[in-house]
Enzyme design. Structure first.
Site, PDB file in Angstrom:
ATOM      1  N   ARG A 168      19.808 -16.550   7.244  1.00  0.00           N
ATOM      2  CA  ARG A 168      18.791 -17.393   6.601  1.00  0.00           C
ATOM      3  C   ARG A 168      17.436 -17.081   7.240  1.00  0.00           C
ATOM      4  NH1 ARG A 168      16.963 -22.954   8.054  1.00  0.00           N
ATOM      5  NH2 ARG A 168      15.829 -23.716   6.256  1.00  0.00           N
ATOM      6  N   HIS A 179       8.656 -22.205   5.113  1.00  0.00           N
ATOM      7  CA  HIS A 179       8.973 -22.746   6.442  1.00  0.00           C
ATOM      8  C   HIS A 179       7.642 -22.906   7.173  1.00  0.00           C
ATOM      9  CE1 HIS A 179      12.485 -23.113   9.452  1.00  0.00           C
ATOM     10  NE2 HIS A 179      11.405 -23.512  10.102  1.00  0.00           N
ATOM     11  N   GLU A 231      12.615 -28.593   5.713  1.00  0.00           N
ATOM     12  CA  GLU A 231      12.221 -29.813   6.425  1.00  0.00           C
ATOM     13  C   GLU A 231      10.856 -30.357   5.989  1.00  0.00           C
ATOM     14  OE1 GLU A 231      12.557 -29.096  10.625  1.00  0.00           O
ATOM     15  OE2 GLU A 231      14.707 -28.768  10.535  1.00  0.00           O
ATOM     16  N   ASN A 276      19.658 -29.935   7.769  1.00  0.00           N
ATOM     17  CA  ASN A 276      19.406 -29.558   9.166  1.00  0.00           C
ATOM     18  C   ASN A 276      19.703 -30.769  10.027  1.00  0.00           C
ATOM     19  OD1 ASN A 276      18.502 -27.185   8.094  1.00  0.00           O
ATOM     20  ND2 ASN A 276      16.402 -27.363   8.843  1.00  0.00           N
ATOM     21  N   TYR A 311      20.077 -32.191  14.077  1.00  0.00           N
ATOM     22  CA  TYR A 311      19.884 -31.999  15.522  1.00  0.00           C
ATOM     23  C   TYR A 311      20.281 -33.198  16.357  1.00  0.00           C
ATOM     24  CZ  TYR A 311      17.557 -27.625  14.534  1.00  0.00           C
ATOM     25  OH  TYR A 311      17.313 -26.341  14.119  1.00  0.00           O
ATOM     26  N   GLU A 370      20.674 -25.628   9.480  1.00  0.00           N
ATOM     27  CA  GLU A 370      20.250 -25.480  10.878  1.00  0.00           C
ATOM     28  C   GLU A 370      21.015 -26.467  11.732  1.00  0.00           C
ATOM     29  OE1 GLU A 370      16.085 -25.854  11.875  1.00  0.00           O
ATOM     30  OE2 GLU A 370      15.518 -24.586  10.181  1.00  0.00           O
TER      31      GLU A 370
HETATM   32  O1  IFM Z   1      12.473 -24.446  15.395  1.00  0.00           O
HETATM   33  C1  IFM Z   1      12.670 -25.491  14.502  1.00  0.00           C
HETATM   34  C2  IFM Z   1      12.766 -24.970  13.085  1.00  0.00           C
HETATM   35  O2  IFM Z   1      11.647 -24.242  12.733  1.00  0.00           O
HETATM   36  C3  IFM Z   1      12.902 -26.128  12.126  1.00  0.00           C
HETATM   37  N1  IFM Z   1      13.980 -26.986  12.509  1.00  0.00           N
HETATM   38  C4  IFM Z   1      14.036 -27.433  13.870  1.00  0.00           C
HETATM   39  C5  IFM Z   1      13.930 -26.238  14.803  1.00  0.00           C
HETATM   40  C6  IFM Z   1      13.989 -26.724  16.269  1.00  0.00           C
HETATM   41  O3  IFM Z   1      12.931 -27.585  16.531  1.00  0.00           O
END
Ligand code: IFM
Length: 477
Positions: A92, A136, A181, A309, A311, A382
């Protein structure tokens, strides 16, 4: 398939068990143009908002910029070879808008498009499925000068750009995501100012969020017309939002942050409406007069997939009178209308970003999208972690990053078991890169990058991930 309305016991993620993923599960890794390419002034590329922002004193840690980054623009064939060695089934990447359409208007730049043609051909030649993200975060600077995402016209410009890329690459790219995002583009870019273009206006942030989604919808329509067989989607960054206690005021704080972080995007994109409670929360910020008749139909143009995504989790508490909470990211706010909500830390292990490690949150997030929004195929586009790495005798043993991936893949598997149509997973990131306002001080890569020599060293997590891909699952521990 079990009932997706009943979440699994998310505390129990089969730690240590052997797990196999469904046949055809798409294993990949992700990057983004400005974070890795460098060559900022080569091949006809013109500045984006991130060039301007990173070159403005005080905006990024130590004044780091993406001028050189990982020099991927020049090292692309070697990087693709590395991907093939790791056994990636998919890669990706994002296309740099100011590289392929300098200035953000008018004709395409053949040299810019040619870089992506060569990248895609290189990937296909190694049996790696290209997964293309159109945006992005690198808006061409002239479009920002004309108003940026708070200006409606930017959405139309984005659709034109999507058309150019579809014309050039549509014959060989199957998977397309429009935005990465949009929360970050809107609320960090125009709300807190922690990201480019660094503006701090709550109403602009809300307008930007809407026009990003409008641009997405228009781009999907253009792509669909140009390439009916393409699989089209969008990537959103989602968080479970948990109240810090059972108190009703904490529950209301969680509702407000959930509305801004998640439902602001999920509802228009997948239901064609803004949530009523979000509109009420934002009443002092905007009357939503920027939303025109027909916009929400465009925004919710049917998709083929949704990228998630993931985290971490947000844990929040109600405002306390007279107490000014530490703003999440930077002042003044990326939470318009809810600036005084407190973000609570629970004392659980965190990554080098300070983000709490919460693998069960991935199960919750995927289940929620499935249960409340869509039965479309989902992809984790992600997931990953920054940790401080040490190169010792030419090796990087990143046990903490490996454990993070392992826990989140167990979560992904639990989500599939619970009925989520999860079809793939992209590790963030293939290699260390420019982590936006943090510059090169945070390392998310499975591959270590020495920024002086540009040498790449696959870390232990990369070797481990290669084995996960080879066996289509996790070994018993
Ligand atoms: O590095 C970033 C990415 O560009 C977008 N998502 C979160 C990642 C980590 O912060």
């Amino acid at each position: 398939m079990s009932d997706p309305s009943r979440p699994p016991a998310v505390g129990l993620l089969d730690q240590g068990a052997e797990l196999t993923f469904p046949p055809g599960f798409l294993w990949g890794a992700a990057t983004a143009a400005y974070q890795i390419e460098g060559a900022a002034t080569e091949g006809g590329r013109t500045p984006s908002i991130w060039d301007t922002f990173s070159h403005t004193p005080g905006r990024t840690v130590a004044g780091h910029t993406g001028d050189v980054a990982c020099d991927h623009y020049h090292r692309m064939p070697d990087d693709v070879r590395l991907m093939a060695e790791l056994g990636l089934a998919s890669y990706r990447f994002s296309v740099s808008w100011p590289r392929v359409q300098p200035g953000g208007r008018g004709a395409a730049n053949p040299e810019g498009l040619d870089f992506y043609r060569r990248l895609v051909d290189e990937l296909l030649g190694h049996g790696i499925e290209p997964w293309l993200t159109l945006y992005h975060w690198d808006l061409p600077q002239p479009l920002e000068d004309a108003g940026g995402w708070p200006a409606r016209d930017t959405a139309a410009r984005f659709a034109d750009y999507a058309q150019l890329v579809a014309d050039a690459l549509g014959d060989r790219v199957r998977y397309w995501t429009t935005l990465n995002e949009p929360w970050c583009s809107a609320f960090l870019g125009y709300g807190s100012g922690a990201h480019a273009p660094g503006r701090t206006d709550a109403a602009d942030a809300v307008r930007a969020g809407h026009h990003l989604m409008l641009g997405h919808g228009l781009a999907v329509q253009a792509l669909r017309a140009a390439r009916p067989a393409a699989r089209l989607g969008v990537t959103v960054n989602l968080y479970p939002v948990t109240p810090a206690s059972d108190a009703p005021a904490d529950a209301d704080a969680a509702r407000r942050i959930d509305a801004l972080a998640n439902r602001f995007f999920l509802d228009p994109l997948l239901r064609g409406a803004y949530p009523e409670d979000l509109r009420a929360d934002l009443a002092a910020v905007t009357d939503f007069g920027h939303v025109r008749d027909g916009d929400l139909e465009t925004v919710s143009t049917p998709l083929d997939l949704v990228g998630v995504n993931y985290y971490s989790r947000h844990v929040v508490a109600a405002p306390v009178d007279g107490e000014q909470p530490e703003p999440y990211w930077r002042a003044p706010t990326c939470w318009p209308g809810s600036e005084d909500v407190r973000f609570v830390t629970r004392g659980v292990p965190v990554t080098d970003m300070g983000w709490e490690i919460d693998a069960p949150g991935l199960v919750e997030t995927l289940l929620r999208v499935r249960r409340e929004y869509t039965d479309l195929p989902l992809y984790v586009t992600e997931n990953g972690s920054a940790f401080v790495d040490a190169v010792v005798d030419g090796r990087v043993d990143d046990a903490d990053r490996l454990a993070y991936f392992d826990a989140h893949l167990r979560a992904a598997h639990a989500a599939i078991d619970a009925g989520v149509p999860l079809r793939g997973y992209f590790a963030w990131s293939l290699m260390d890169n420019f982590e936006w306002a943090w510059g090169y001080t945070k390392r998310f890569g499975m591959v270590h990058v020495d920024y002086d020599t540009q040498a790449r060293i696959p870390k232990s997590s990369a070797r481990w991930y290669a084995e996960v891909i080879r066996r289509n699952g996790l070994a018993a521990q």
